[in-house]
Design a protein around this motif. Structure first.
Motif, PDB file in Angstrom:
ATOM      1  N   ILE A 182       0.869  -1.172   0.000  1.00 14.83           N
ATOM      2  CA  ILE A 182       0.000   0.000   0.000  1.00 14.83           C
ATOM      3  C   ILE A 182       0.909   1.226   0.000  1.00 14.83           C
ATOM      4  O   ILE A 182       1.796   1.341   0.851  1.00 14.83           O
ATOM      5  CB  ILE A 182      -0.905   0.002   1.243  1.00 14.83           C
ATOM      6  CG1 ILE A 182      -1.792  -1.248   1.239  1.00 14.83           C
ATOM      7  CG2 ILE A 182      -1.728   1.279   1.320  1.00 14.83           C
ATOM      8  CD1 ILE A 182      -2.371  -1.588   2.586  1.00 14.83           C
ATOM      9  N   VAL A 183       0.720   2.112  -0.965  1.00 17.01           N
ATOM     10  CA  VAL A 183       1.542   3.317  -1.075  1.00 17.01           C
ATOM     11  C   VAL A 183       0.659   4.530  -0.816  1.00 17.01           C
ATOM     12  O   VAL A 183      -0.381   4.702  -1.463  1.00 17.01           O
ATOM     13  CB  VAL A 183       2.215   3.416  -2.466  1.00 17.01           C
ATOM     14  CG1 VAL A 183       3.009   4.700  -2.581  1.00 17.01           C
ATOM     15  CG2 VAL A 183       3.101   2.197  -2.712  1.00 17.01           C
ATOM     16  N   LEU A 184       1.094   5.358   0.139  1.00 13.31           N
ATOM     17  CA  LEU A 184       0.365   6.583   0.467  1.00 13.31           C
ATOM     18  C   LEU A 184       1.276   7.786   0.227  1.00 13.31           C
ATOM     19  O   LEU A 184       2.418   7.804   0.703  1.00 13.31           O
ATOM     20  CB  LEU A 184      -0.080   6.577   1.932  1.00 13.31           C
ATOM     21  CG  LEU A 184      -1.039   5.470   2.375  1.00 13.31           C
ATOM     22  CD1 LEU A 184      -1.221   5.504   3.891  1.00 13.31           C
ATOM     23  CD2 LEU A 184      -2.372   5.626   1.684  1.00 13.31           C
ATOM     24  N   THR A 185       0.777   8.771  -0.504  1.00 13.68           N
ATOM     25  CA  THR A 185       1.493  10.028  -0.675  1.00 13.68           C
ATOM     26  C   THR A 185       0.749  11.156   0.035  1.00 13.68           C
ATOM     27  O   THR A 185       1.204  12.298   0.032  1.00 13.68           O
ATOM     28  CB  THR A 185       1.681  10.364  -2.168  1.00 13.68           C
ATOM     29  OG1 THR A 185       0.400  10.361  -2.804  1.00 13.68           O
ATOM     30  CG2 THR A 185       2.587   9.337  -2.838  1.00 13.68           C
ATOM     31  N   ALA A 186      -0.386  10.830   0.621  1.00 12.56           N
ATOM     32  CA  ALA A 186      -1.178  11.746   1.438  1.00 12.56           C
ATOM     33  C   ALA A 186      -1.848  10.898   2.519  1.00 12.56           C
ATOM     34  O   ALA A 186      -2.050   9.695   2.330  1.00 12.56           O
ATOM     35  CB  ALA A 186      -2.231  12.459   0.582  1.00 12.56           C
ATOM     36  N   PRO A 187      -2.189  11.501   3.650  1.00 11.28           N
ATOM     37  CA  PRO A 187      -2.887  10.723   4.680  1.00 11.28           C
ATOM     38  C   PRO A 187      -4.121  10.034   4.101  1.00 11.28           C
ATOM     39  O   PRO A 187      -4.761  10.537   3.179  1.00 11.28           O
ATOM     40  CB  PRO A 187      -3.270  11.784   5.714  1.00 11.28           C
ATOM     41  CG  PRO A 187      -2.200  12.828   5.565  1.00 11.28           C
ATOM     42  CD  PRO A 187      -1.930  12.872   4.070  1.00 11.28           C
ATOM     43  N   GLY A 188      -4.436   8.871   4.636  1.00 14.24           N
ATOM     44  CA  GLY A 188      -5.575   8.111   4.120  1.00 14.24           C
ATOM     45  C   GLY A 188      -5.959   6.994   5.063  1.00 14.24           C
ATOM     46  O   GLY A 188      -5.690   7.056   6.269  1.00 14.24           O
ATOM     47  N   GLN A 189      -6.564   5.954   4.486  1.00 17.79           N
ATOM     48  CA  GLN A 189      -7.029   4.822   5.269  1.00 17.79           C
ATOM     49  C   GLN A 189      -6.519   3.525   4.668  1.00 17.79           C
ATOM     50  O   GLN A 189      -6.282   3.440   3.465  1.00 17.79           O
ATOM     51  CB  GLN A 189      -8.551   4.799   5.326  1.00 17.79           C
ATOM     52  CG  GLN A 189      -9.128   5.996   6.053  1.00 17.79           C
ATOM     53  CD  GLN A 189     -10.633   5.917   6.166  1.00 17.79           C
ATOM     54  OE1 GLN A 189     -11.304   5.404   5.286  1.00 17.79           O
ATOM     55  NE2 GLN A 189     -11.167   6.433   7.256  1.00 17.79           N
ATOM     56  N   VAL A 190      -6.371   2.536   5.540  1.00 18.65           N
ATOM     57  CA  VAL A 190      -5.943   1.204   5.151  1.00 18.65           C
ATOM     58  C   VAL A 190      -6.994   0.231   5.654  1.00 18.65           C
ATOM     59  O   VAL A 190      -7.457   0.349   6.788  1.00 18.65           O
ATOM     60  CB  VAL A 190      -4.565   0.876   5.772  1.00 18.65           C
ATOM     61  CG1 VAL A 190      -4.162  -0.545   5.486  1.00 18.65           C
ATOM     62  CG2 VAL A 190      -3.508   1.847   5.276  1.00 18.65           C
ATOM     63  N   VAL A 191      -7.375  -0.734   4.806  1.00 18.00           N
ATOM     64  CA  VAL A 191      -8.365  -1.736   5.205  1.00 18.00           C
ATOM     65  C   VAL A 191      -7.667  -3.084   5.350  1.00 18.00           C
ATOM     66  O   VAL A 191      -7.116  -3.610   4.378  1.00 18.00           O
ATOM     67  CB  VAL A 191      -9.512  -1.837   4.174  1.00 18.00           C
ATOM     68  CG1 VAL A 191     -10.523  -2.900   4.603  1.00 18.00           C
ATOM     69  CG2 VAL A 191     -10.193  -0.486   4.012  1.00 18.00           C
ATOM     70  N   ASN A 192      -7.667  -3.634   6.559  1.00 22.26           N
ATOM     71  CA  ASN A 192      -7.069  -4.933   6.839  1.00 22.26           C
ATOM     72  C   ASN A 192      -7.946  -6.025   6.237  1.00 22.26           C
ATOM     73  O   ASN A 192      -9.089  -6.203   6.634  1.00 22.26           O
ATOM     74  CB  ASN A 192      -6.917  -5.128   8.350  1.00 22.26           C
ATOM     75  CG  ASN A 192      -6.230  -6.427   8.711  1.00 22.26           C
ATOM     76  OD1 ASN A 192      -6.164  -7.365   7.931  1.00 22.26           O
ATOM     77  ND2 ASN A 192      -5.730  -6.491   9.932  1.00 22.26           N
ATOM     78  N   LEU A 193      -7.392  -6.785   5.302  1.00 20.07           N
ATOM     79  CA  LEU A 193      -8.127  -7.844   4.614  1.00 20.07           C
ATOM     80  C   LEU A 193      -8.121  -9.166   5.367  1.00 20.07           C
ATOM     81  O   LEU A 193      -8.777 -10.113   4.966  1.00 20.07           O
ATOM     82  CB  LEU A 193      -7.526  -8.061   3.219  1.00 20.07           C
ATOM     83  CG  LEU A 193      -7.512  -6.838   2.313  1.00 20.07           C
ATOM     84  CD1 LEU A 193      -6.788  -7.150   1.009  1.00 20.07           C
ATOM     85  CD2 LEU A 193      -8.920  -6.348   2.051  1.00 20.07           C
ATOM     86  N   GLY A 194      -7.370  -9.252   6.460  1.00 18.71           N
ATOM     87  CA  GLY A 194      -7.289 -10.481   7.236  1.00 18.71           C
ATOM     88  C   GLY A 194      -8.389 -10.577   8.271  1.00 18.71           C
ATOM     89  O   GLY A 194      -9.314  -9.769   8.309  1.00 18.71           O
ATOM     90  N   THR A 195      -8.260 -11.586   9.135  1.00 19.61           N
ATOM     91  CA  THR A 195      -9.249 -11.784  10.200  1.00 19.61           C
ATOM     92  C   THR A 195      -8.675 -11.491  11.581  1.00 19.61           C
ATOM     93  O   THR A 195      -9.386 -11.597  12.576  1.00 19.61           O
ATOM     94  CB  THR A 195      -9.792 -13.226  10.176  1.00 19.61           C
ATOM     95  OG1 THR A 195      -8.713 -14.133  10.407  1.00 19.61           O
ATOM     96  CG2 THR A 195     -10.473 -13.537   8.854  1.00 19.61           C
ATOM     97  N   VAL A 196      -7.381 -11.147  11.652  1.00 19.65           N
ATOM     98  CA  VAL A 196      -6.734 -10.743  12.904  1.00 19.65           C
ATOM     99  C   VAL A 196      -5.806  -9.573  12.593  1.00 19.65           C
ATOM    100  O   VAL A 196      -5.529  -9.285  11.431  1.00 19.65           O
ATOM    101  CB  VAL A 196      -5.918 -11.895  13.552  1.00 19.65           C
ATOM    102  CG1 VAL A 196      -6.826 -13.022  14.000  1.00 19.65           C
ATOM    103  CG2 VAL A 196      -4.853 -12.410  12.615  1.00 19.65           C
TER     104      VAL A 196
END
Length: 155
Positions: free
Chosen positions: A56-70
């Motif tokens: 995941i590459v961010l050049t500005a603040p944002g959000q990350v969605v964890n695709l796992g279950t833990v």
């Protein structure tokens, strides 16, 4: 010999961190017997690490969605200069005097750049993790890019 990864046919979407507990010389066991059966005992960590999960590459603040279950223990590379505060969810890591980039290896509890240990330049209460669901990522200071190797995992 030693630690590594193991994949099983019934879990084709990922791999486990494991260690062979009954180590032996594979060549000696198989010498002259190409169809020989034998048992290999593993000690596996409980997490299935998901395959095919791009950085995941961010050049500005944002959000990350964890695709796992833990929760995940990511590897985070911050590119920038000066003093930086990186906030992931509720955890803020301070990075003092960044010259160009730093890699924060959460699973190993290390921070480095080109083989030089920079763990001492971090401040904060805890190593950051990525909980299941959506997590905000923001920072203060001069950051040009953040690259997150997410290490999504499941039980």
């Amino acid at each position: 010999h030693g630690p590594g990864v193991v994949m099983f046919g019934n879990r084709p979407t990922g791999y486990y961190h494991a260690r062979v507990s009954n180590q032996f010389d594979f060549e000696t066991v198989m010498r002259g017997r190409p169809n020989r059966k034998f048992t290999v005992n593993f000690r596996c960590q409980p997490f299935l690490y998901l395959l095919n999960t791009p950085d995941i590459v961010l050049t500005a603040p944002g959000q990350v969605v964890n695709l796992g279950t833990v929760f995940s223990e990511p590897i985070i590379t911050v590119e920038g200069t000066g003093d930086i505060d990186l906030t992931i969810g509720e955890v803020t890591l301070g990075i003092a005097g960044l010259a160009s980039s730093i890699t924060i290896d959460v699973p190993q509890r290390l921070a480095y750049n080109e083989g030089i240990n920079l763990t001492g330049s971090l401040t904060g209460e805890d190593w950051t993790t990525l909980p299941v669901g959506t997590t905000s990522v923001s920072w203060t200071g001069s950051v040009s890019r953040i690259t997150i190797t997410p290490n999504w995992r499941a039980l």
